[in-house]
Design a protein around this motif. Structure first.
Motif, PDB file in Angstrom:
ATOM      1  N   TYR A 192      38.998  52.286  43.440  1.00 23.63           N
ATOM      2  CA  TYR A 192      39.745  51.100  43.869  1.00 23.63           C
ATOM      3  C   TYR A 192      41.071  51.526  44.494  1.00 23.63           C
ATOM      4  O   TYR A 192      41.541  52.649  44.279  1.00 23.63           O
ATOM      5  N   THR A 197      39.994  44.116  43.794  1.00 23.70           N
ATOM      6  CA  THR A 197      39.615  43.372  42.600  1.00 23.70           C
ATOM      7  C   THR A 197      38.510  44.109  41.862  1.00 23.70           C
ATOM      8  O   THR A 197      37.494  44.477  42.455  1.00 23.70           O
ATOM      9  N   TYR A 199      35.655  43.702  39.187  1.00 22.46           N
ATOM     10  CA  TYR A 199      34.861  42.637  38.563  1.00 22.46           C
ATOM     11  C   TYR A 199      34.277  43.169  37.261  1.00 22.46           C
ATOM     12  O   TYR A 199      33.524  44.146  37.250  1.00 22.46           O
ATOM     13  N   PRO A 258      37.554  38.624  37.258  1.00 27.22           N
ATOM     14  CA  PRO A 258      38.324  39.482  38.176  1.00 27.22           C
ATOM     15  C   PRO A 258      39.594  40.054  37.544  1.00 27.22           C
ATOM     16  O   PRO A 258      40.255  39.401  36.751  1.00 27.22           O
ATOM     17  N   VAL A 260      42.855  42.177  39.350  1.00 32.96           N
ATOM     18  CA  VAL A 260      43.428  42.755  40.565  1.00 32.96           C
ATOM     19  C   VAL A 260      44.239  43.997  40.200  1.00 32.96           C
ATOM     20  O   VAL A 260      45.045  43.987  39.270  1.00 32.96           O
TER      21      VAL A 260
END
Length: 387
Positions: A192, A197, A199, A258, A260
């Motif tokens: 990431y 986001t 999940y 989610p 972030v």
């Protein structure tokens, strides 16, 4: 009022964020109300990492017992260059009253580690200007800036692979062993960038006779600081998502909730040998009453170049190579290149906020930046044109 009216450093890049191999340019401003005697105006370009902490130890015994404070430290320097902007340097001269600007340019070396700040250690980049005055206190000012190293998730083999873990735990209720609590935790990939986001998917079964107060997922930054004779580990939460209680015999499912990723430094802090950063995504089930949490940790990677497959979800059509305002395109820094056409990132201040950046060798008369927080590339996919 004094002779000196203004003394400051200005960078031409308004974001104050650079990649290794890019050029820093700007100017130093000196504004005098009257002529000033000096050897010159100097500008120092400094990049270094430092680690320091103290520990209290008991030594001796009986009447000879005493408390001893031990210091643990290490450091490394990436560059330290001084430029004479005005004056002879050794002999004295006078700078006349008025407004004076001195432009400068400096090429950052390749393979620099990303900026990082904490109370135990830092990777810090700064410009320090000095009016060198004979037999008097020097005037000093500093400007901090951020360096972001290239950690390309497309070059990390595990970044696209789903990560999964599970754990089970038996609780004791009075003198009897209760049934187990079981948790399966997974995410669809390991890589990431800030703004991405995550999940979250999990299945939690409570076969015990105890109520679970909550389940939660924490994104934890684990930092290891290496002094010359010892290492120290620090853990900080950077994000968290919670769910409610689970009754005895009950279960709960996380179905893509989610999370972030905030603005944080990249994994590993590549290029720095005294500070190492890892990120753990950890599912926790918290039982009511006595007992330790059930934990399922997964290691994830935080990079600075997003996965191609993620970018294409939001920018499916071919895009021209874009660059941040007032900064060269991502494909230009030496030693790194963008693997495909990237949308421009924004920049966000580190989630931990500002820290004091005055160093031991700085006097109380140091002007300019006193507090600073690094900024990191942040990809806000919600600003894409895809609906």
């Amino acid at each position: 009022m004094g002779k000196l009216n203004a003394f400051l450093i200005t960078l031409n890049n308004p974001h104050l964020v650079y990649f290794a191999g890019q050029t820093i340019d700007g100017y130093v401003t000196v504004e005098l109300n009257d002529a000033m005697k000096m050897r010159g105006v100097r500008l120092q370009f400094l990049g270094h990492a430092r680690v320091h902490w103290t520990e209290t130890h008991q030594t001796g015994s009986g009447k000879n017992r005493r408390t001893e404070t031990r210091h643990y430290s290490s450091s490394e320097t990436y560059f330290n260059f001084e430029l004479l902007l005005f004056g002879p340097g050794n002999d004295s001269t006078h700078l006349q009253a008025g407004h004076h600007t001195y432009p400068f340019s400096f090429l950052l070396p390749p393979n620099l580690p990303s900026s990082y700040e904490s109370h135990i250690g830092n990777v810090r980049y700064s410009l320090k200007a000095k009016i060198d005055k004979p037999w008097k206190f020097d005037h000093k000012t500093q400007k901090m800036f951020t360096v972001v190293s290239m950690l390309d998730l497309n070059q990390q083999p595990s970044a696209t692979v789903a990560v999964q873990g599970e754990n089970e735990k038996n609780l004791c209720c009075l003198c009897c062993k209760s049934g187990p609590i079981h948790a399966l935790f997974r995410v669809d990939r390991a890589g990431y960038v800030p703004g991405d986001t995550i999940y979250l998917n999990a299945e939690i079964s409570n076969h015990s006779t105890r109520r679970m107060k909550a389940s939660r997922v924490r994104l934890i930054m684990t930092t290891v600081y290496h002094a010359t004779t010892k290492s120290r580990t620090e853990r900080k939460d950077v994000a968290m998502v919670n769910k409610g209680e689970i009754s005895p015999g009950g279960s709960v499912t996380w179905s893509g909730e989610p999370m972030v990723v905030p603005a944080v430094p990249p994994s590993y802090l590549v290029g720095c040998s005294i500070i190492d950063i890892r990120y753990i995504l950890q599912l926790e089930v918290d039982p009511a009453g006595p007992g330790f949490d059930l934990e399922v940790p997964l290691e994830v990677i935080v990079g600075t170049i997003p996965l191609r497959q993620v970018v294409q979800q939001y920018y499916p059509m071919p895009q021209p190579t874009l660059s941040p305002p007032s900064a060269p395109p991502l494909s230009q820094p030496a030693g790194a290149s963008a693997p495909f056409n990237l949308p421009p990132p924004s920049y966000a201040e580190c989630v931990f906020g500002k820290v004091g950046v005055r160093e031991d060798e700085d006097s109380d008369h140091m002007g300019g930046d006193v507090d600073f927080a690094p900024s990191y590339a942040y990809y806000d996919w919600s600003k894409s044109n895809v609906r």
